[in-house]
Design an enzyme around this catalytic site. Structure first.
Site, PDB file in Angstrom:
ATOM      1  N   LYS A  33      -5.665 -37.619  27.921  1.00 47.78           N
ATOM      2  CA  LYS A  33      -4.886 -37.079  26.799  1.00 47.78           C
ATOM      3  C   LYS A  33      -4.532 -35.612  27.074  1.00 47.78           C
ATOM      4  CE  LYS A  33      -8.228 -38.861  24.274  1.00 47.78           C
ATOM      5  NZ  LYS A  33      -9.107 -39.382  23.237  1.00 47.78           N
ATOM      6  N   ASP A  69     -15.032 -43.201  20.913  1.00 51.25           N
ATOM      7  CA  ASP A  69     -14.482 -43.560  19.590  1.00 51.25           C
ATOM      8  C   ASP A  69     -14.318 -45.068  19.414  1.00 51.25           C
ATOM      9  OD1 ASP A  69     -12.448 -43.487  21.467  1.00 51.25           O
ATOM     10  OD2 ASP A  69     -11.022 -42.381  20.241  1.00 51.25           O
TER      11      ASP A  69
HETATM   12  C1  GLC Z   1      -8.426 -42.086  26.043  1.00 53.44           C
HETATM   13  C2  GLC Z   1      -9.879 -41.828  26.418  1.00 53.44           C
HETATM   14  C3  GLC Z   1     -10.790 -42.849  25.803  1.00 53.44           C
HETATM   15  C4  GLC Z   1     -10.549 -42.912  24.302  1.00 53.44           C
HETATM   16  C5  GLC Z   1      -9.093 -43.159  24.002  1.00 53.44           C
HETATM   17  C6  GLC Z   1      -8.779 -43.169  22.518  1.00 53.44           C
HETATM   18  O1  GLC Z   1      -8.059 -43.293  26.599  1.00 53.44           O
HETATM   19  O2  GLC Z   1     -10.018 -41.836  27.834  1.00 53.44           O
HETATM   20  O3  GLC Z   1     -12.137 -42.543  26.059  1.00 53.44           O
HETATM   21  O4  GLC Z   1     -11.331 -43.932  23.749  1.00 53.44           O
HETATM   22  O5  GLC Z   1      -8.302 -42.150  24.617  1.00 53.44           O
HETATM   23  O6  GLC Z   1      -9.111 -41.965  21.920  1.00 53.44           O
END
Ligand code: GLC
Length: 487
Positions: free
Chosen positions: A185, A221
């Protein structure tokens, strides 16, 4: 309003002349053929999705197996979460939630008869911290935590268990130890990759006086979402999948311990949650046949080029930008707005994913579409322009929902449980008007027909979930907690 095919010839029918009726449904009849043609690569057939499912299934199996995991792009991290909440969790818990531009601190109390109370506060993580030094990020987290604890008069004589939702790919080696594999991200802090994130957090907390807590769990998450959904349904439903479609996209699921070859925890318990990190699917080229020129551009200009290719086709951090790049390209070819573009429309990141939800929520008269286009500096689009823009949005969000569905169908088929509840969280799923419907429809088409499933919005998965994982971890030890040493 009925949009008639003969309107296609009219360049600019005045909106006030249109006969608006309630219950307007988008009609693709006036979308121009050339736009439909240009958007075709965004429409995925079930055949393409089935091929993707096979590749995704192979990638997950590769991630689960000890021998092939190092070369697998889908890492399938073991989470060390083996128990779902059973309703006997009690006490006060702190939770931290880091994964996007906002960072949250929560104080959660679980009591008798499903009693649940939560206080929480949101803190910004400015961009310079997101891409600065790791020590500064963790110092910022500890500072916010200290402010929160003070403001909410948290009793510093009692050691509180803390759950840390850290929503990035974490190679966990225990419930309280995990090494960051790579940032995803908008984050790219130095000095954190390959480090134990819990250690970094503890060090930052130690520098601050008066924080009496014990980090009892670190989680993703998606895991938080699964736990929160299991808690909400009062443990009566099979909440076996957690899904996030927000800034990023990821899923976790419940796997048999014997299939998780890298798991070295308690094998007397039959299951463990696997954090797939499926956002990285395709980083080995498996998505090449469905990658568009816009996807390539997004990837090349991102903080992590070549990484998270599946996520970049799906999640909220990128969807708006895919639409913008498509609009700009088609306008440059004079297929939209008679070739006129505004500075905003030419600005990277200016078309937020929330605009897609706004445009697709239009009930009549393209009111929302006009509003969005005006905000983007396009002041006098024609009716056909509006229909075309909406069509582009639909193609992009539909592709996103269908890709997620293919991933979900893989997990459902893999678990092969008769009935599964999928806990879902994330801004795209929450705010897009049809995302849920699109996903349910497509997952039904792709998954084994004997498997029943439902999808439920998991209220505040990453916050509640962190407290729940912490709570489950200390469930049988709570009476001892008061005496434990602080971090
Ligand atoms: C990205 C992160 C992952 C997370 C997802 C949603 O893919 O690498 O760990 O769960 O974003 O936030």
């Amino acid at each position: 309003m009925r949009t008639k095919p003969e309107m296609m010839g009219q360049l600019r029918p005045a909106f006030s002349e249109l006969n608006i009726s309630e219950g307007f449904e988008f009609d693709t009849e006036i979308v121009t053929n050339e736009i439909k043609e240009d958007c075709k690569p965004l429409l995925l057939s079930n055949e393409q999705l089935t091929t993707l499912m096979k590749d995704m299934n192979d990638a997950i199996n590769k991630g689960l197996s000890k021998d092939t995991n190092p070369s697998s792009v889908v890492k399938c991290y073991v989470t060390y979460v083996q128990d779902l909440p059973n309703g006997t969790e009690r006490g006060k818990f702190l939770a931290l939630d880091l994964g996007g531009t906002n960072f949250r601190v929560l104080l959660i109390e679980l009591g008798e008869n499903n009693y649940f109370h939560m206080d929480s506060e949101i803190f910004k993580v400015p961009e310079y911290i997101q891409t600065g030094k790791g020590t500064e990020l963790f110092d910022h987290i500890a500072k916010c935590l200290a402010e929160f604890v003070k403001k909410h008069n948290v009793d510093s004589t009692v050691t509180l268990p803390l759950g840390f939702t850290f929503s990035f790919p974490l190679r966990q080696v225990g419930l309280t130890k995990g090494y960051l594999n790579s940032w995803t991200k908008g984050f790219n802090c130095s000095g954190v990759v390959d480090e134990d994130v819990v250690r970094l957090l503890k060090e930052a907390i130690r520098k601050r006086k008066g924080l009496n807590l014990q980090v009892t769990a670190i989680l993703n998450d998606a895991t938080g979402t699964l736990m929160s959904c299991a808690h909400k349904t009062r443990y009566s439903k099979n909440c076996f999948v957690g899904l996030i479609v927000g800034t990023g996209c990821n899923a976790c699921y419940v796997e048999k311990v014997e299939n998780a070859e890298l798991f070295d925890g308690d094998s007397s318990k039959p299951y463990v949650i696997i954090n797939t990190e499926w956002g990285a699917f395709g980083d080995d080229g498996k998505l090449a046949s469905i990658t568009t020129k816009y996807d390539r551009e997004i990837d090349e200009l991102s903080l992590n080029a070549g990484c998270q290719r599946f996520e970049k086709m799906i999640s909220g951090m990128y969807m708006g930008e895919i639409v913008r790049l498509t609009i700009v390209d088609l306008a440059n070819q004079k297929k939209l707005f008679e070739g006129r573009l505004s500075d905003q429309m030419k600005t990277k990141g200016a078309f937020g994913t929330s605009f897609i939800s706004d445009i697709e929520s239009d009930k009549a008269n393209y009111k929302e579409t006009l509003k969005v286009l005006n905000e983007m500096g396009i002041s006098d689009p024609s009716l056909v322009d509006c229909a075309n823009v909406r069509y582009i949005c639909e193609c992009v969000s539909r592709r996103s929902a269908h890709l997620v569905s293919a991933g979900l169908a893989v997990l459902l088929n893999k678990m092969n449980e008769k009935s599964v509840t999928i806990g879902v969280d994330g801004s795209v799923y929450r705010f897009h008007p049809y995302f849920h419907k699109l996903m349910v429809e497509k997952t039904k088409q792709l998954a084994n027909p004997d498997i029943k499933f439902d999808m439920m919005l998991s209220e505040d998965g990453s916050g509640r979930g962190a407290a729940l994982v912490a709570a489950v971890a200390v469930r049988d030890e709570l009476p001892k907690m008061n005496g434990v040493a602080a971090v």
